[in-house]
Design a protein around this motif. Sequence first.
Motif, PDB file in Angstrom:
ATOM      1  N   ASN A  20       1.234  -6.657  -7.079  1.00  0.00           N
ATOM      2  CA  ASN A  20      -0.012  -5.850  -7.733  1.00  0.00           C
ATOM      3  C   ASN A  20      -0.862  -4.430  -6.578  1.00  0.00           C
ATOM      4  OD1 ASN A  20      -1.124  -8.002  -9.018  1.00  0.00           O
ATOM      5  ND2 ASN A  20      -1.023  -9.172  -7.501  1.00  0.00           N
ATOM      6  N   GLY A  21       0.271  -3.651  -6.469  1.00  0.00           N
ATOM      7  CA  GLY A  21      -0.514  -2.668  -5.457  1.00  0.00           C
ATOM      8  C   GLY A  21      -0.164  -3.047  -4.028  1.00  0.00           C
ATOM      9  N   PHE A  22       0.073  -1.697  -3.529  1.00  0.00           N
ATOM     10  CA  PHE A  22      -0.139  -1.331  -1.864  1.00  0.00           C
ATOM     11  C   PHE A  22      -1.476  -2.102  -1.662  1.00  0.00           C
ATOM     12  CE2 PHE A  22      -0.937   1.765   1.516  1.00  0.00           C
ATOM     13  CZ  PHE A  22      -0.436   0.794   2.362  1.00  0.00           C
ATOM     14  N   TYR A  23      -3.102  -1.776  -2.180  1.00  0.00           N
ATOM     15  CA  TYR A  23      -3.532  -1.639  -1.462  1.00  0.00           C
ATOM     16  C   TYR A  23      -4.126  -3.379  -1.753  1.00  0.00           C
ATOM     17  CZ  TYR A  23      -3.735   2.958  -1.573  1.00  0.00           C
ATOM     18  OH  TYR A  23      -4.119   3.775  -0.894  1.00  0.00           O
ATOM     19  N   HIS A  24      -3.800  -3.869  -2.849  1.00  0.00           N
ATOM     20  CA  HIS A  24      -4.786  -5.390  -3.327  1.00  0.00           C
ATOM     21  C   HIS A  24      -4.606  -6.281  -2.241  1.00  0.00           C
ATOM     22  CE1 HIS A  24      -5.327  -8.184  -6.053  1.00  0.00           C
ATOM     23  NE2 HIS A  24      -4.458  -8.858  -5.961  1.00  0.00           N
ATOM     24  N   ALA A  25      -3.977  -6.448  -1.670  1.00  0.00           N
ATOM     25  CA  ALA A  25      -3.570  -7.795  -0.906  1.00  0.00           C
ATOM     26  C   ALA A  25      -4.646  -7.107   0.382  1.00  0.00           C
ATOM     27  CB  ALA A  25      -2.107  -8.020  -0.187  1.00  0.00           C
ATOM     28  N   ALA A  26      -4.920  -5.857   0.806  1.00  0.00           N
ATOM     29  CA  ALA A  26      -6.042  -6.018   1.679  1.00  0.00           C
ATOM     30  C   ALA A  26      -7.421  -5.981   1.024  1.00  0.00           C
ATOM     31  CB  ALA A  26      -5.646  -3.849   2.064  1.00  0.00           C
ATOM     32  N   GLU A  27      -7.358  -5.537   0.214  1.00  0.00           N
ATOM     33  CA  GLU A  27      -9.383  -5.265  -0.064  1.00  0.00           C
ATOM     34  C   GLU A  27     -10.031  -6.676  -0.539  1.00  0.00           C
ATOM     35  OE1 GLU A  27      -8.439  -4.777  -4.477  1.00  0.00           O
ATOM     36  OE2 GLU A  27      -8.348  -2.478  -4.025  1.00  0.00           O
ATOM     37  N   GLN A  28      -9.190  -8.395   0.501  1.00  0.00           N
ATOM     38  CA  GLN A  28      -9.941  -8.948   0.755  1.00  0.00           C
ATOM     39  C   GLN A  28      -9.992  -9.286   1.976  1.00  0.00           C
ATOM     40  OE1 GLN A  28      -7.655 -12.936  -0.411  1.00  0.00           O
ATOM     41  NE2 GLN A  28      -7.608 -12.607  -2.497  1.00  0.00           N
ATOM     42  N   LEU A  29      -9.366  -8.121   3.009  1.00  0.00           N
ATOM     43  CA  LEU A  29      -9.701  -8.336   3.966  1.00  0.00           C
ATOM     44  C   LEU A  29     -10.613  -7.334   4.669  1.00  0.00           C
ATOM     45  CD1 LEU A  29      -6.252  -8.785   5.458  1.00  0.00           C
ATOM     46  CD2 LEU A  29      -7.958 -10.522   4.961  1.00  0.00           C
ATOM     47  N   LEU A  30      -9.960  -6.215   3.995  1.00  0.00           N
ATOM     48  CA  LEU A  30     -11.396  -4.994   4.155  1.00  0.00           C
ATOM     49  C   LEU A  30     -12.094  -4.669   3.193  1.00  0.00           C
ATOM     50  CD1 LEU A  30      -7.696  -2.579   5.412  1.00  0.00           C
ATOM     51  CD2 LEU A  30      -8.945  -4.341   7.111  1.00  0.00           C
ATOM     52  N   GLY A  31     -12.339  -4.707   1.985  1.00  0.00           N
ATOM     53  CA  GLY A  31     -13.386  -5.029   1.157  1.00  0.00           C
ATOM     54  C   GLY A  31     -12.989  -3.076   0.852  1.00  0.00           C
ATOM     55  N   GLU A  32     -14.901  -1.961   0.982  1.00  0.00           N
ATOM     56  CA  GLU A  32     -14.453  -0.981   0.488  1.00  0.00           C
ATOM     57  C   GLU A  32     -14.051   0.073   0.593  1.00  0.00           C
ATOM     58  OE1 GLU A  32     -19.112  -0.161   1.680  1.00  0.00           O
ATOM     59  OE2 GLU A  32     -19.340  -0.224  -0.761  1.00  0.00           O
ATOM     60  N   GLN A  33     -14.068  -0.608   2.362  1.00  0.00           N
ATOM     61  CA  GLN A  33     -13.249   1.017   2.877  1.00  0.00           C
ATOM     62  C   GLN A  33     -11.109   0.233   2.690  1.00  0.00           C
ATOM     63  OE1 GLN A  33     -14.767   1.126   6.855  1.00  0.00           O
ATOM     64  NE2 GLN A  33     -14.873  -0.805   6.997  1.00  0.00           N
ATOM     65  N   THR A  34     -10.735  -0.222   2.129  1.00  0.00           N
ATOM     66  CA  THR A  34      -9.096  -0.719   2.457  1.00  0.00           C
ATOM     67  C   THR A  34      -8.813   0.378   1.674  1.00  0.00           C
ATOM     68  OG1 THR A  34      -9.930  -2.918   1.287  1.00  0.00           O
ATOM     69  CG2 THR A  34      -7.920  -1.459   0.448  1.00  0.00           C
ATOM     70  N   ARG A  35      -9.172   1.578   0.607  1.00  0.00           N
ATOM     71  CA  ARG A  35      -8.114   2.741   0.750  1.00  0.00           C
ATOM     72  C   ARG A  35      -8.469   3.215   1.498  1.00  0.00           C
ATOM     73  NH1 ARG A  35      -6.242   3.712  -4.418  1.00  0.00           N
ATOM     74  NH2 ARG A  35      -6.667   2.290  -5.880  1.00  0.00           N
ATOM     75  N   GLU A  36      -8.972   3.884   2.323  1.00  0.00           N
ATOM     76  CA  GLU A  36      -9.357   4.960   3.707  1.00  0.00           C
ATOM     77  C   GLU A  36      -8.872   4.631   5.080  1.00  0.00           C
ATOM     78  OE1 GLU A  36     -13.414   7.246   5.842  1.00  0.00           O
ATOM     79  OE2 GLU A  36     -13.395   5.924   3.813  1.00  0.00           O
ATOM     80  N   ILE A  37      -9.366   2.823   5.063  1.00  0.00           N
ATOM     81  CA  ILE A  37      -8.559   2.508   6.329  1.00  0.00           C
ATOM     82  C   ILE A  37      -6.707   2.491   6.071  1.00  0.00           C
ATOM     83  CG2 ILE A  37      -8.140   0.486   6.969  1.00  0.00           C
ATOM     84  CD1 ILE A  37     -10.572   0.281   7.124  1.00  0.00           C
ATOM     85  N   LEU A  38      -6.082   2.260   4.774  1.00  0.00           N
ATOM     86  CA  LEU A  38      -4.792   1.868   4.677  1.00  0.00           C
ATOM     87  C   LEU A  38      -3.957   3.602   4.595  1.00  0.00           C
ATOM     88  CD1 LEU A  38      -4.201  -0.755   2.554  1.00  0.00           C
ATOM     89  CD2 LEU A  38      -4.142  -0.582   4.926  1.00  0.00           C
ATOM     90  N   THR A  39      -4.855   4.724   3.931  1.00  0.00           N
ATOM     91  CA  THR A  39      -4.766   6.589   4.007  1.00  0.00           C
ATOM     92  C   THR A  39      -3.897   6.599   5.072  1.00  0.00           C
ATOM     93  OG1 THR A  39      -5.532   6.263   2.154  1.00  0.00           O
ATOM     94  CG2 THR A  39      -4.760   7.513   3.107  1.00  0.00           C
ATOM     95  N   LEU A  40      -5.392   5.729   6.174  1.00  0.00           N
ATOM     96  CA  LEU A  40      -5.268   6.947   7.833  1.00  0.00           C
ATOM     97  C   LEU A  40      -4.370   5.563   8.585  1.00  0.00           C
ATOM     98  CD1 LEU A  40      -6.047   8.464   9.987  1.00  0.00           C
ATOM     99  CD2 LEU A  40      -7.852   6.788  10.321  1.00  0.00           C
ATOM    100  N   ALA A  41      -4.018   4.454   7.891  1.00  0.00           N
ATOM    101  CA  ALA A  41      -3.053   3.942   8.771  1.00  0.00           C
ATOM    102  C   ALA A  41      -1.618   4.490   8.551  1.00  0.00           C
ATOM    103  CB  ALA A  41      -2.782   2.251   9.003  1.00  0.00           C
TER     104      ALA A  41
END
Length: 208
Positions: A20-41
């Motif tokens: 379901n994509g790189f960001y999908h699994a993190a969305e439940q943990l990070l919410g609306e900041q998911t893309r920004e946080i994962l991009t920096l990480a």
Amino acid sequence: MTTIRHILFDADGVLQGFPNGFYHAAEQLLGEQTREILTLASEREHLLLAGNDDFLPVLAGVLREYGVEVPAADLYAAVWQNIEPAPASLDLVRELREAGYGVHLGTNQIRRRADHMKATLPYDDLFDVSLYSCDLGVAKPDPAFFLKAATRIGAPPAEVLFIDDHSPNVEGARSTGMAAVHWRLQEGHDVLLEQLAVHGVAPAVRGA
């Protein structure tokens, strides 16, 4: 044209993907900041690809910057260890081996994820040579990665064809004399087979 005798496969985007994509699994943990946080990480992860430093403290630092209290280990497990091998890609590797080609893995990975892949995925048995950036001490697209890879494979670069989903990595391989194909899982394996045929590469025919 030099005969291709070896195929070097990237991992993420070529052999394996994120369900379901790189960001999908993190969305439940990070919410609306998911893309920004994962991009920096991911940017900071890139700095660790050629060494043995642990990524978890770096990831924890990113989470602190955003005021997120999710444990770094939980986020790492949900995203970076959420690996789904593509059966059609693994079948293609086997068919190329049956056709007489050397088949090899060439991937950028931090130490923690490389160790996880070695322990949980069938790549050590599937490939003749497995090349991780953290083991080589250099990461794609640096031409040195491909020169070291060719040395480990035991063939001149011109006899190796590299498959990767990132254009800079493809160009890095070509700069050393390797043939290279830019391809992503989403394009489908019929497209990859067509590109391999351009270089005179064909897998064994199934059921033959």
